[in-house]
Design a protein around this motif. Structure first.
Motif, PDB file in Angstrom:
ATOM      1  N   PRO A  94      73.527  60.444  31.113  1.00 56.18           N
ATOM      2  CA  PRO A  94      73.869  59.229  31.865  1.00 56.18           C
ATOM      3  C   PRO A  94      75.309  58.801  31.589  1.00 56.18           C
ATOM      4  CG  PRO A  94      72.441  58.705  30.018  1.00 56.18           C
ATOM      5  CD  PRO A  94      72.541  60.190  30.069  1.00 56.18           C
ATOM      6  N   GLU A  98      75.659  53.796  34.009  1.00 55.64           N
ATOM      7  CA  GLU A  98      74.200  53.948  34.083  1.00 55.64           C
ATOM      8  C   GLU A  98      73.533  53.423  32.813  1.00 55.64           C
ATOM      9  OE1 GLU A  98      73.979  58.132  34.768  1.00 55.64           O
ATOM     10  OE2 GLU A  98      73.921  57.905  36.945  1.00 55.64           O
ATOM     11  N   ARG A  99      74.131  53.715  31.662  1.00 57.18           N
ATOM     12  CA  ARG A  99      73.574  53.215  30.399  1.00 57.18           C
ATOM     13  C   ARG A  99      73.593  51.692  30.359  1.00 57.18           C
ATOM     14  NH1 ARG A  99      76.447  57.380  27.837  1.00 57.18           N
ATOM     15  NH2 ARG A  99      78.074  55.882  27.343  1.00 57.18           N
ATOM     16  N   TYR A 101      73.608  49.600  32.851  1.00 60.84           N
ATOM     17  CA  TYR A 101      72.653  49.066  33.819  1.00 60.84           C
ATOM     18  C   TYR A 101      71.224  49.197  33.295  1.00 60.84           C
ATOM     19  CZ  TYR A 101      70.098  48.353  38.153  1.00 60.84           C
ATOM     20  OH  TYR A 101      69.228  47.898  39.105  1.00 60.84           O
ATOM     21  N   ASN A 102      70.896  50.354  32.724  1.00 56.97           N
ATOM     22  CA  ASN A 102      69.539  50.572  32.214  1.00 56.97           C
ATOM     23  C   ASN A 102      69.220  49.700  31.007  1.00 56.97           C
ATOM     24  OD1 ASN A 102      68.999  52.461  34.188  1.00 56.97           O
ATOM     25  ND2 ASN A 102      69.623  54.184  32.921  1.00 56.97           N
ATOM     26  N   PRO A 110      75.043  51.396  39.499  1.00 57.74           N
ATOM     27  CA  PRO A 110      75.933  52.564  39.568  1.00 57.74           C
ATOM     28  C   PRO A 110      75.889  53.212  40.945  1.00 57.74           C
ATOM     29  CG  PRO A 110      74.497  52.681  37.647  1.00 57.74           C
ATOM     30  CD  PRO A 110      74.013  51.538  38.475  1.00 57.74           C
ATOM     31  N   GLY A 112      76.254  56.399  41.751  1.00 58.15           N
ATOM     32  CA  GLY A 112      75.608  57.700  41.819  1.00 58.15           C
ATOM     33  C   GLY A 112      76.563  58.818  42.163  1.00 58.15           C
TER      34      GLY A 112
END
Length: 138
Positions: A94, A98-99, A101-102, A110, A112
């Protein structure tokens, strides 16, 4: 009795049909013929609409678009690029966005279009004007 001799193009077609994943690399056909011969066969399959070229030596089995019956990508460009990286032996992970957001640190979704890679990548992967970017992650 006639001897049955298969052409390189038919060998490439049958190998593509037997593969499960969507991404096909040029190096997958190294044992069938010379570099230029395999390249000409893959180019012919691109012109026929059976393959789509998304990068240098990276091809994807084409799906038929239900809208205009033209060759289209079977999955998102992001997932195909990750599959190609893994097939080339480049670990992915990731990205920082992405990290965040997660983990709930950011509400920014993100895009993508960025892939986290653990090695240096000097390739261009793209289709129809969209290109993937690579971010070094640890």
């Amino acid at each position: 009795m006639k001897s049955f001799r298969t052409t390189l193009l038919s060998q490439v077609r049958s190998r593509i049909d037997r593969k499960r994943n969507a991404v096909v690399l040029r190096q997958d056909f190294r044992d069938l013929g010379q570099y230029d011969q395999v390249g000409r066969c893959l180019l012919r399959l691109v012109k026929e609409g059976r393959l789509i070229k998304i990068g240098q030596g990276i091809y994807v089995r084409a799906a038929v678009s239900p809208l205009d019956e033209q060759p289209a990508l079977p999955k998102s460009l992001n997932s195909l690029a990750v599959e190609a990286m893994q097939k080339m032996g480049i670990p992915t992970g990731p990205t920082a966005a992405e990290r965040d957001y997660n983990e709930g640190k950011s509400t920014q979704v993100p895009t993508g279009r960025t892939i986290g890679v653990c090695k240096r990548v000097r390739r261009h992967i793209g289709y129809n004007g969209y290109t993937m970017k690579f971010e070094h992650v640890t």
